[in-house]
Design an enzyme around this catalytic site. Structure first.
Site, PDB file in Angstrom:
ATOM      1  N   HIS A  59       0.780  -1.058   0.161  1.00 35.37           N
ATOM      2  CA  HIS A  59       0.189  -0.062  -0.029  1.00 35.37           C
ATOM      3  C   HIS A  59       0.858   1.068  -0.073  1.00 35.37           C
ATOM      4  O   HIS A  59       1.458   1.590   0.994  1.00 35.37           O
ATOM      5  CB  HIS A  59      -0.943  -0.028   1.099  1.00 35.37           C
ATOM      6  CG  HIS A  59      -1.999   1.113   1.215  1.00 35.37           C
ATOM      7  ND1 HIS A  59      -3.172   0.749   0.906  1.00 35.37           N
ATOM      8  CD2 HIS A  59      -1.772   2.336   1.263  1.00 35.37           C
ATOM      9  CE1 HIS A  59      -3.986   2.034   0.909  1.00 35.37           C
ATOM     10  NE2 HIS A  59      -3.095   2.931   1.174  1.00 35.37           N
ATOM     11  N   HIS A  61       1.524   5.500  -2.164  1.00 32.32           N
ATOM     12  CA  HIS A  61       0.952   6.527  -3.284  1.00 32.32           C
ATOM     13  C   HIS A  61       2.189   7.083  -3.699  1.00 32.32           C
ATOM     14  O   HIS A  61       2.747   8.073  -3.318  1.00 32.32           O
ATOM     15  CB  HIS A  61       0.502   7.541  -2.245  1.00 32.32           C
ATOM     16  CG  HIS A  61      -1.061   6.926  -1.593  1.00 32.32           C
ATOM     17  ND1 HIS A  61      -2.116   7.097  -2.259  1.00 32.32           N
ATOM     18  CD2 HIS A  61      -1.328   6.262  -0.520  1.00 32.32           C
ATOM     19  CE1 HIS A  61      -3.085   6.801  -1.636  1.00 32.32           C
ATOM     20  NE2 HIS A  61      -2.379   6.016  -0.533  1.00 32.32           N
ATOM     21  N   GLN A 154      -9.364   9.354  -5.522  1.00 32.99           N
ATOM     22  CA  GLN A 154      -9.166  10.184  -4.219  1.00 32.99           C
ATOM     23  C   GLN A 154     -10.047  11.095  -3.700  1.00 32.99           C
ATOM     24  O   GLN A 154     -10.502  11.154  -2.875  1.00 32.99           O
ATOM     25  CB  GLN A 154      -7.747  10.781  -4.524  1.00 32.99           C
ATOM     26  CG  GLN A 154      -7.555  11.863  -3.334  1.00 32.99           C
ATOM     27  CD  GLN A 154      -6.917  11.206  -2.203  1.00 32.99           C
ATOM     28  OE1 GLN A 154      -5.719  10.676  -2.137  1.00 32.99           O
ATOM     29  NE2 GLN A 154      -7.929  11.086  -1.142  1.00 32.99           N
ATOM     30  N   HIS A 212      -9.368   1.876  -0.111  1.00 36.28           N
ATOM     31  CA  HIS A 212      -9.306   2.537   1.056  1.00 36.28           C
ATOM     32  C   HIS A 212     -10.296   2.488   1.864  1.00 36.28           C
ATOM     33  O   HIS A 212     -11.527   2.777   1.096  1.00 36.28           O
ATOM     34  CB  HIS A 212      -8.792   3.881   0.763  1.00 36.28           C
ATOM     35  CG  HIS A 212      -7.470   4.214   0.350  1.00 36.28           C
ATOM     36  ND1 HIS A 212      -6.825   3.985  -0.582  1.00 36.28           N
ATOM     37  CD2 HIS A 212      -6.499   4.952   0.990  1.00 36.28           C
ATOM     38  CE1 HIS A 212      -5.675   4.246  -0.922  1.00 36.28           C
ATOM     39  NE2 HIS A 212      -5.434   5.037   0.270  1.00 36.28           N
ATOM     40  N   GLU A 215     -10.916   4.901   6.524  1.00 35.51           N
ATOM     41  CA  GLU A 215      -9.980   5.536   7.097  1.00 35.51           C
ATOM     42  C   GLU A 215     -10.310   6.602   8.126  1.00 35.51           C
ATOM     43  O   GLU A 215     -10.316   7.641   7.733  1.00 35.51           O
ATOM     44  CB  GLU A 215      -8.890   5.774   6.257  1.00 35.51           C
ATOM     45  CG  GLU A 215      -7.555   6.375   6.809  1.00 35.51           C
ATOM     46  CD  GLU A 215      -6.296   6.656   5.676  1.00 35.51           C
ATOM     47  OE1 GLU A 215      -7.013   6.753   4.617  1.00 35.51           O
ATOM     48  OE2 GLU A 215      -5.326   7.073   6.129  1.00 35.51           O
ATOM     49  N   ASP A 311       2.500   3.483   2.890  1.00 35.83           N
ATOM     50  CA  ASP A 311       1.340   4.364   2.559  1.00 35.83           C
ATOM     51  C   ASP A 311       1.879   5.655   2.008  1.00 35.83           C
ATOM     52  O   ASP A 311       1.832   6.084   0.763  1.00 35.83           O
ATOM     53  CB  ASP A 311       0.483   4.556   3.565  1.00 35.83           C
ATOM     54  CG  ASP A 311      -1.032   5.170   3.376  1.00 35.83           C
ATOM     55  OD1 ASP A 311      -1.203   5.206   2.059  1.00 35.83           O
ATOM     56  OD2 ASP A 311      -1.490   5.514   4.383  1.00 35.83           O
ATOM     57  N   TRP A 317       0.680  13.821   3.587  1.00 36.18           N
ATOM     58  CA  TRP A 317      -0.007  13.299   4.814  1.00 36.18           C
ATOM     59  C   TRP A 317       1.370  12.724   5.671  1.00 36.18           C
ATOM     60  O   TRP A 317       0.850  12.761   6.978  1.00 36.18           O
ATOM     61  CB  TRP A 317      -0.634  12.059   4.311  1.00 36.18           C
ATOM     62  CG  TRP A 317      -1.920  12.437   3.670  1.00 36.18           C
ATOM     63  CD1 TRP A 317      -3.075  12.708   4.035  1.00 36.18           C
ATOM     64  CD2 TRP A 317      -1.909  12.547   2.236  1.00 36.18           C
ATOM     65  NE1 TRP A 317      -3.992  12.807   2.865  1.00 36.18           N
ATOM     66  CE2 TRP A 317      -3.092  12.504   1.761  1.00 36.18           C
ATOM     67  CE3 TRP A 317      -1.170  12.250   1.041  1.00 36.18           C
ATOM     68  CZ2 TRP A 317      -3.676  12.719   0.437  1.00 36.18           C
ATOM     69  CZ3 TRP A 317      -1.194  12.398  -0.124  1.00 36.18           C
ATOM     70  CH2 TRP A 317      -2.582  12.629  -0.598  1.00 36.18           C
TER      71      TRP A 317
HETATM   72 FE   FE2 Z   1      -3.475   5.192   1.329  1.00 41.30          FE
END
Ligand code: FE2
Length: 426
Positions: A59, A61, A154, A212, A215, A311, A317
């Site tokens: 996982h 990005h 997203q 996802h 979350e 991630d 993030w």
């Molecule tokens: Fe993610």
């Protein structure tokens, strides 16, 4: 004639003094002790150190990685500000810069023995610039790293105009897996509808699913229930992954006692992302602050395949990270309190064999017939590897040496003590 022979290796299953023979990019023999009369082009003495299958990140990005500070830093530290910040960055993206950042990250990954990455790629913008860029990266890194792409809406597949069409176009271009973000749709029912339609799309096209999901710290965010139900209804057992599932941390125990068996029956695998979720979750809490990691040991005990993902690395993030899956597993075992010997071994598996299973990788492992892809670690066993976030001394893929890092040894000048420190208890 063998191409490569590793001797005196310790393996993750606890076997020691092992020889691993390689021919034509494949492991041809794994045996305790020496291989009698074996002729080999190259021999590497592991000296009792750990030979592991490569790390896999199920996982990530990659379209956002290494963009930290562009155009600004996330002040609140929340998921929602991160999404807003990514929205500010997207119009500024260029394919060249995105490709360059992704290739740099892949260099970091290979040096850390991370040879397979499943990356979500944002499909929200009609230009599909991140999709085109990461498909190019996938092609360029193919000789040394397996990059799998997930079509990730997203901004919400139903919430954003054209969301579903853009996602379908990404699949048409060759993206491997169907993604989703039901907790970001406008309502619970819209979230459930998005899960249903995306699973149906995956079933129609013969694709895997990795969403996802939940979350959130909201205990009533229950899209994993719909995801598991749809996986079963559509015959997608073993082909669906729920990523994050952080709301499970906050759910009522009675409800979870019904939910976990449903996830297990549906053959849905789970990816937790310990570094990012210990950072993002619980931001609306005062004290005590929730940890916001899904129920890892309980899911594992029910027979669910649970893996850990990185991630984010240096993005809207998460400001840290270096492609080190041992750092991910180290955080995971702390947050999930998996401190028993078995628990720590499971955390190691969560970034190696379990992650490979989530990604449907073929040839991952240390057995005859597997790819000769492995990592020699400066550690004696998996627990040592986690404790030290051990050095990756040598990284091979399909029999080819890709990366080397020198042994870490400190020179000590303390009267009456040894001159070197290697951080080993005995
Ligand atoms: Fe993610």
């Amino acid at each position: 004639m063998l191409d490569l022979l590793i001797t005196h290796a310790s393996l993750p299953d606890g076997r020691t003094g092992m020889s691993v023979a390689v021919q034509g990019g494949k492991i041809v023999e794994v045996r305790e002790g020496a291989l009698d009369g074996a002729q080999t082009r190259e021999t590497v003495d592991a000296s009792g150190q750990l030979l592991s299958p490569p790390f896999c990140d199920p996982h990530f990005h990659m379209d956002a990685c290494l963009s930290y500070g562009l155009p600004r830093v996330n002040q609140s530290g929340t998921l929602l500000e991160g999404i807003a910040l990514w929205g500010e960055l997207k119009p500024l993206l260029t394919a060249d810069a995105l490709i360059e950042r992704a290739l740099t990250y892949c260099d970091w990954a290979v040096a850390k023995g991370l040879l397979a990455i499943r990356s979500h790629v944002d499909t929200s913008d009609p230009s599909l610039l991140p999709v085109q860029a990461l498909l190019e990266v996938k092609k360029r890194v193919a000789p040394y790293l397996d990059l799998q792409l997930v079509a990730f809406p997203q901004d919400g597949v139903l919430r954003s105009p054209g969301g579903l069409e853009n996602l379908k176009r990404a699949l048409d271009l060759g993206v491997d897996v169907v993604g989703g973000i039901p907790h970001f749709e406008r309502t619970m029912s819209e979230g459930a509808a998005s899960v249903r339609l995306l699973c149906e799309l995956a079933a129609e096209r013969g694709k895997l699913v990795d969403m996802h999901c939940d979350e959130s710290d909201d205990p009533l965010s229950r899209h994993i229930e719909t995801l598991a139900f749809e996986a079963q209804r559509l015959g997608l057992q073993g082909r669906v992954t729920g990523s994050h599932l952080t709301s499970m941390h906050s759910m009522d125990n009675y409800y979870v006692s019904k939910l976990i068996p449903l996830i297990a029956e549906a053959g849905v695998s789970v990816v937790a992302n310990p570094l990012i979720n210990i950072t993002l979750q619980g931001r609306h809490d005062s004290y005590p602050k929730r940890r916001g990691l899904t129920r890892v040991p309980e899911l594992m005990a029910a027979g669910v395949t649970v893996a850990f993902g990185h991630d984010c690395v240096m993005d809207p993030w998460y400001s840290l990270g270096s492609g080190d899956m041992l750092e991910v597993a180290h955080m995971g075992l702390h947050v999930a309190q998996m401190t028993s010997q078995q628990g720590m071994r499971q955390c190691f598996e969560a970034v190696t064999s379990h992650a490979a299973k989530v990604m449907h990788l073929h040839g991952h492992g240390l057995a005859p017939g597997c790819d000769a892809s492995f990592v020699l670690l400066q550690a004696r066993d998996t627990v040592d590897a986690l404790r030290l976030r051990a050095n990756r001394l040598m990284v091979w893929r399909k029999g080819t040496l890709l990366a080397q890092t020198p042994q870490t040894v400190a020179q000590l000048s303390v009267p009456g003590r040894a001159a070197e420190v290697r951080w080993l208890a005995q």
